[in-house]
Design a protein around this motif. Structure first.
Motif, PDB file in Angstrom:
ATOM      1  N   PRO A  37       0.815  -1.037  -0.083  1.00  0.00           N
ATOM      2  CA  PRO A  37       0.224   0.156   0.200  1.00  0.00           C
ATOM      3  C   PRO A  37       1.034   1.329  -0.079  1.00  0.00           C
ATOM      4  O   PRO A  37       0.059   2.542   0.611  1.00  0.00           O
ATOM      5  N   ASN A  38       2.256   0.920   0.470  1.00  0.00           N
ATOM      6  CA  ASN A  38       3.030   2.255   0.361  1.00  0.00           C
ATOM      7  C   ASN A  38       3.033   3.409  -0.825  1.00  0.00           C
ATOM      8  O   ASN A  38       2.720   4.555  -0.622  1.00  0.00           O
ATOM      9  N   ASN A  39       3.086   2.685  -1.898  1.00  0.00           N
ATOM     10  CA  ASN A  39       3.053   3.174  -3.006  1.00  0.00           C
ATOM     11  C   ASN A  39       2.367   3.573  -3.866  1.00  0.00           C
ATOM     12  O   ASN A  39       2.692   3.573  -5.627  1.00  0.00           O
ATOM     13  N   ALA A  40       0.778   4.265  -3.457  1.00  0.00           N
ATOM     14  CA  ALA A  40      -0.044   4.094  -4.468  1.00  0.00           C
ATOM     15  C   ALA A  40       0.081   4.855  -6.083  1.00  0.00           C
ATOM     16  O   ALA A  40       1.196   6.246  -5.441  1.00  0.00           O
ATOM     17  N   ASN A  41      -0.188   4.282  -7.513  1.00  0.00           N
ATOM     18  CA  ASN A  41       0.133   5.942  -8.297  1.00  0.00           C
ATOM     19  C   ASN A  41       1.254   6.089  -8.682  1.00  0.00           C
ATOM     20  O   ASN A  41       1.693   6.893  -8.963  1.00  0.00           O
ATOM     21  N   PHE A  42       2.271   5.136  -8.244  1.00  0.00           N
ATOM     22  CA  PHE A  42       3.385   5.765  -8.402  1.00  0.00           C
ATOM     23  C   PHE A  42       3.811   3.520  -8.834  1.00  0.00           C
ATOM     24  O   PHE A  42       4.786   3.211  -7.515  1.00  0.00           O
ATOM     25  N   THR A  43       4.987   4.689  -9.675  1.00  0.00           N
ATOM     26  CA  THR A  43       5.758   3.302  -9.978  1.00  0.00           C
ATOM     27  C   THR A  43       7.709   3.163  -9.481  1.00  0.00           C
ATOM     28  O   THR A  43       8.360   4.863  -9.342  1.00  0.00           O
ATOM     29  N   ASN A  44       7.772   2.371  -9.313  1.00  0.00           N
ATOM     30  CA  ASN A  44       9.034   2.349  -7.893  1.00  0.00           C
ATOM     31  C   ASN A  44      10.222   1.953  -9.434  1.00  0.00           C
ATOM     32  O   ASN A  44      10.188   1.086  -9.420  1.00  0.00           O
ATOM     33  N   PRO A  45      11.410   2.464  -8.880  1.00  0.00           N
ATOM     34  CA  PRO A  45      12.075   2.487  -9.523  1.00  0.00           C
ATOM     35  C   PRO A  45      13.397   1.831 -10.143  1.00  0.00           C
ATOM     36  O   PRO A  45      14.843   0.744 -10.711  1.00  0.00           O
ATOM     37  N   ASN A  46      14.267   1.399  -8.534  1.00  0.00           N
ATOM     38  CA  ASN A  46      14.465   0.964  -7.301  1.00  0.00           C
ATOM     39  C   ASN A  46      14.785  -0.169  -7.317  1.00  0.00           C
ATOM     40  O   ASN A  46      15.875  -1.214  -6.463  1.00  0.00           O
ATOM     41  N   PHE A  47      13.803  -0.978  -8.065  1.00  0.00           N
ATOM     42  CA  PHE A  47      13.942  -2.531  -7.682  1.00  0.00           C
ATOM     43  C   PHE A  47      14.839  -3.766  -9.232  1.00  0.00           C
ATOM     44  O   PHE A  47      13.784  -4.302  -9.635  1.00  0.00           O
ATOM     45  N   VAL A 250     -12.674   5.685  -9.440  1.00  0.00           N
ATOM     46  CA  VAL A 250     -13.528   5.779 -10.320  1.00  0.00           C
ATOM     47  C   VAL A 250     -13.154   4.168 -11.120  1.00  0.00           C
ATOM     48  O   VAL A 250     -13.790   3.201 -11.521  1.00  0.00           O
ATOM     49  N   VAL A 251     -11.508   3.409 -10.671  1.00  0.00           N
ATOM     50  CA  VAL A 251     -10.860   2.946 -11.078  1.00  0.00           C
ATOM     51  C   VAL A 251      -9.189   2.149 -10.471  1.00  0.00           C
ATOM     52  O   VAL A 251      -9.481   3.320  -9.595  1.00  0.00           O
ATOM     53  N   ASP A 252      -9.128   1.593 -10.417  1.00  0.00           N
ATOM     54  CA  ASP A 252      -7.638   1.501  -9.551  1.00  0.00           C
ATOM     55  C   ASP A 252      -6.511   2.353 -10.855  1.00  0.00           C
ATOM     56  O   ASP A 252      -6.187   1.352 -11.775  1.00  0.00           O
ATOM     57  N   PHE A 253      -6.128   3.395 -10.368  1.00  0.00           N
ATOM     58  CA  PHE A 253      -5.889   3.772 -10.951  1.00  0.00           C
ATOM     59  C   PHE A 253      -4.267   3.946 -10.415  1.00  0.00           C
ATOM     60  O   PHE A 253      -2.722   4.402 -11.824  1.00  0.00           O
ATOM     61  N   ASN A 254      -3.933   2.615 -10.385  1.00  0.00           N
ATOM     62  CA  ASN A 254      -2.297   1.506 -10.502  1.00  0.00           C
ATOM     63  C   ASN A 254      -2.063   1.378 -11.640  1.00  0.00           C
ATOM     64  O   ASN A 254      -0.976   1.433 -11.924  1.00  0.00           O
ATOM     65  N   LEU A 259      -2.334   8.297 -16.922  1.00  0.00           N
ATOM     66  CA  LEU A 259      -3.282   8.922 -17.079  1.00  0.00           C
ATOM     67  C   LEU A 259      -3.789   9.604 -15.655  1.00  0.00           C
ATOM     68  O   LEU A 259      -4.453  10.765 -16.334  1.00  0.00           O
ATOM     69  N   LEU A 260      -3.611   9.388 -14.326  1.00  0.00           N
ATOM     70  CA  LEU A 260      -4.295  10.611 -13.636  1.00  0.00           C
ATOM     71  C   LEU A 260      -3.179  11.260 -13.245  1.00  0.00           C
ATOM     72  O   LEU A 260      -3.648  12.095 -12.474  1.00  0.00           O
ATOM     73  N   GLU A 261      -1.891  11.116 -14.193  1.00  0.00           N
ATOM     74  CA  GLU A 261      -1.174  12.170 -13.747  1.00  0.00           C
ATOM     75  C   GLU A 261      -1.296  13.544 -14.826  1.00  0.00           C
ATOM     76  O   GLU A 261      -1.163  14.436 -14.694  1.00  0.00           O
ATOM     77  N   GLY A 262      -1.938  12.963 -15.560  1.00  0.00           N
ATOM     78  CA  GLY A 262      -2.348  13.728 -16.842  1.00  0.00           C
ATOM     79  C   GLY A 262      -3.693  14.588 -16.535  1.00  0.00           C
ATOM     80  O   GLY A 262      -3.856  15.931 -16.515  1.00  0.00           O
ATOM     81  N   LEU A 263      -4.690  13.905 -15.617  1.00  0.00           N
ATOM     82  CA  LEU A 263      -5.692  14.280 -15.084  1.00  0.00           C
ATOM     83  C   LEU A 263      -5.588  15.549 -14.081  1.00  0.00           C
ATOM     84  O   LEU A 263      -5.887  16.643 -14.454  1.00  0.00           O
ATOM     85  N   LYS A 264      -4.467  14.759 -13.123  1.00  0.00           N
ATOM     86  CA  LYS A 264      -4.037  15.955 -12.224  1.00  0.00           C
ATOM     87  C   LYS A 264      -3.243  17.382 -12.713  1.00  0.00           C
ATOM     88  O   LYS A 264      -4.067  17.950 -12.351  1.00  0.00           O
ATOM     89  N   GLY A 265      -2.631  17.020 -13.828  1.00  0.00           N
ATOM     90  CA  GLY A 265      -2.406  18.556 -14.591  1.00  0.00           C
ATOM     91  C   GLY A 265      -2.851  19.554 -15.233  1.00  0.00           C
ATOM     92  O   GLY A 265      -3.432  20.370 -15.077  1.00  0.00           O
ATOM     93  N   VAL A 266      -4.247  18.602 -15.668  1.00  0.00           N
ATOM     94  CA  VAL A 266      -5.418  19.596 -16.428  1.00  0.00           C
ATOM     95  C   VAL A 266      -6.073  20.681 -15.211  1.00  0.00           C
ATOM     96  O   VAL A 266      -7.161  21.472 -15.288  1.00  0.00           O
ATOM     97  N   SER A 267      -6.425  19.342 -14.131  1.00  0.00           N
ATOM     98  CA  SER A 267      -7.139  20.068 -12.851  1.00  0.00           C
ATOM     99  C   SER A 267      -6.239  21.124 -12.242  1.00  0.00           C
ATOM    100  O   SER A 267      -7.600  21.880 -11.714  1.00  0.00           O
ATOM    101  N   VAL A 268      -5.066  20.939 -12.069  1.00  0.00           N
ATOM    102  CA  VAL A 268      -4.693  22.308 -11.712  1.00  0.00           C
ATOM    103  C   VAL A 268      -4.853  23.146 -12.560  1.00  0.00           C
ATOM    104  O   VAL A 268      -4.584  24.744 -12.373  1.00  0.00           O
ATOM    105  N   THR A 269      -4.428  23.244 -13.694  1.00  0.00           N
ATOM    106  CA  THR A 269      -4.749  24.418 -14.907  1.00  0.00           C
ATOM    107  C   THR A 269      -5.970  24.624 -14.556  1.00  0.00           C
ATOM    108  O   THR A 269      -6.879  25.621 -15.220  1.00  0.00           O
ATOM    109  N   ALA A 270      -7.058  23.463 -14.851  1.00  0.00           N
ATOM    110  CA  ALA A 270      -8.458  24.487 -15.101  1.00  0.00           C
ATOM    111  C   ALA A 270      -8.413  24.980 -13.944  1.00  0.00           C
ATOM    112  O   ALA A 270      -9.467  26.251 -13.722  1.00  0.00           O
TER     113      ALA A 270
END
Length: 324
Positions: A37-47, A250-254, A259-270
Motif C-alpha cells: 500500500p505504500n506507493n499507490a499510483n507511483f512506480t518504483n524504479p529501484n527494484f 472510479v477505477v484502480d489508478f495503479n 492517465l491520472l497524472e494527466g488528469l491531475k495536470g488539467v485539474s490544476v490548470t482548470a
C-alpha cells in the motif's frame, strides 16, 4: 593420459561456450513496479534485478529493502552460512546495510559470476526450495515464487509493462494477457466514460474562450467556468486522501498512472483558469497569462486523449483476436 587431456579440454570448451551463451541470456532488468500500500499510483524504479531467459529475478536482500508495508519492514532476513539457507520473518528488524549492499542500486550490466541453484529459504518453520541463481554471491529468486511463499499478490500490467505488488492481498495465480484484457476491459470503459463526462466539448469551449479574451463576456462563459470547476473537483476526489482514508476512485489508478497524472495536470490548470475568471470579473483586469493557461489546458486534454487511445488499441486488438 592423452585421451584424458583431450576430454578435459573438450569439457572446458563446452563450459566456456555454454557460459558465453548463458551470458547472452542474462541482462540487467529495468522492470518498474507499483508496491502497495505504500506507493499507490507511483512506480518504483529501484527494484533492481536481472532478466534471465525472459524471467525477472531479484535478490532477496533488495526485496527486504523495497518491500515496505506502511513505512515498516515487510520482511527481515537471516542467512545461515552453515545451512546455506535464508530464514525469513514477517516484519522484524532489517540488518544494517553495509557498503557491499550498495551494489543493489548499481548492478553491473553483466555480472561476473552466475550459478544456477536452488535457493533454500525457511518461512514460519517450513523449508522451501526456489529455483534461483547465485549472482555475484547474492541469491536471486523470482518475485512470484517468493510471493507464493509469503502470500502476497503480484500482478502484471500488460499495457504499461509494470509489476503491481500488493502486500495486503493474498497470492493469486498469474493472468495471461488475454485474461488481463478480459478482467480490465470494463474498468477501462468506465474510466473512458468518466473522462468523457468531464471533458466533452471542453476543447471547443476553451478555444472559443481564448478567442474572446480581448473582449471577454463573463456571462457568456459562466457555464465554461462551472465545467472547469467540476473537472477540478471530480479529479481531486480521485486522489485526495481526507483524514488519511483512501478515496473511493472510479477505477484502480495503479493501472492508469500516466492517465491520472494527466488528469491531475488539467485539474490544476482548470483551477488556475477559474481563479483568473473570478478575479477578472471582480476587478476588471484579465491576466496576460490567461491564453497560456488555455493552451496548457488544451495540451493536457490532447495528452489524455493519446493516453486513452493506447488503452483502446490494446483492448481492440484483443477483441479482434477473440473474433478470429
Amino acid at each position: 593420459m592423452k585421451k584424458f587431456k583431450v576430454l578435459s579440454l573438450s569439457l572446458l570448451l563446452v563450459f566456456i561456450m555454454s557460459g558465453s551463451i548463458f551470458a547472452q541470456r542474462i541482462v540487467k532488468s529495468d522492470q518498474e513496479m507499483v508496491i502497495l500500500p505504500n506507493n499507490a499510483n507511483f512506480t518504483n524504479p529501484n527494484f533492481f534485478g536481472y532478466n534471465i531467459e525472459g524471467e525477472n529475478y531479484f535478490s532477496l536482500r533488495s526485496m527486504e529493502w523495497n518491500l515496505m508495508e506502511k513505512g515498516k519492514s515487510y520482511i527481515s532476513l537471516n542467512y545461515s552460512a552453515e545451512e546455506d539457507k535464508v530464514y525469513i520473518e514477517k516484519g522484524g528488524e532489517v540488518e544494517e546495510y553495509t557498503e557491499d549492499d550498495s551494489i543493489m542500486f548499481n548492478l553491473p550490466e553483466k555480472p561476473e559470476r552466475v550459478l544456477e541453484k536452488e535457493v533454500s529459504i525457511n518461512f514460519k518453520g517450513e523449508d522451501y526450495k526456489l529455483k534461483g541463481y547465485n549472482i555475484d554471491d547474492r541469491n536471486y529468486v523470482k518475485l512470484r515464487d517468493l510471493s507464493k511463499v509469503l502470500d502476497f499478490s503480484v500482478d502484471y500490467d500488460f499495457i504499461n509493462k509494470n509489476i503491481i505488488i500488493n502486500l495486503e492481498e493474498p497470492y493469486k495465480e498469474a493472468l495471461s494477457e488475454e485474461q488481463f484484457a478480459q478482467e480490465h476491459r470494463l474498468e477501462y470503459e468506465k474510466l473512458k466514460a468518466f473522462v468523457a463526462d468531464l471533458t466533452t466539448g471542453l476543447k471547443e469551449e476553451s478555444l472559443n474562450f481564448k478567442g474572446d479574451l480581448k473582449n471577454l463576456d463573463h456571462g457568456k462563459y459562466a457555464d465554461y467556468k462551472d465545467g472547469l470547476l467540476e473537472l477540478k473537483k471530480a479529479v481531486t476526489d480521485q486522489f485526495y486522501i481526507p483524514d488519511g482514508e483512501q478515496p473511493e476512485t472510479v477505477v484502480d489508478f495503479n493501472y492508469y498512472i500516466e492517465l491520472l497524472e494527466g488528469l491531475k495536470g488539467v485539474s490544476v490548470t482548470a483551477n488556475e483558469l477559474v481563479y483568473i475568471y473570478d478575479t477578472s470579473q471582480s476587478n476588471g483586469h484579465l491576466s496576460p497569462y490567461t491564453g497560456d493557461y488555455v493552451d496548457e489546458l488544451l495540451e493536457g486534454l490532447n495528452e489524455i486523449e493519446v493516453e486513452l487511445e493506447r488503452y483502446a488499441n490494446f483492448y481492440e486488438s484483443h477483441r479482434m483476436e477473440q473474433a478470429e
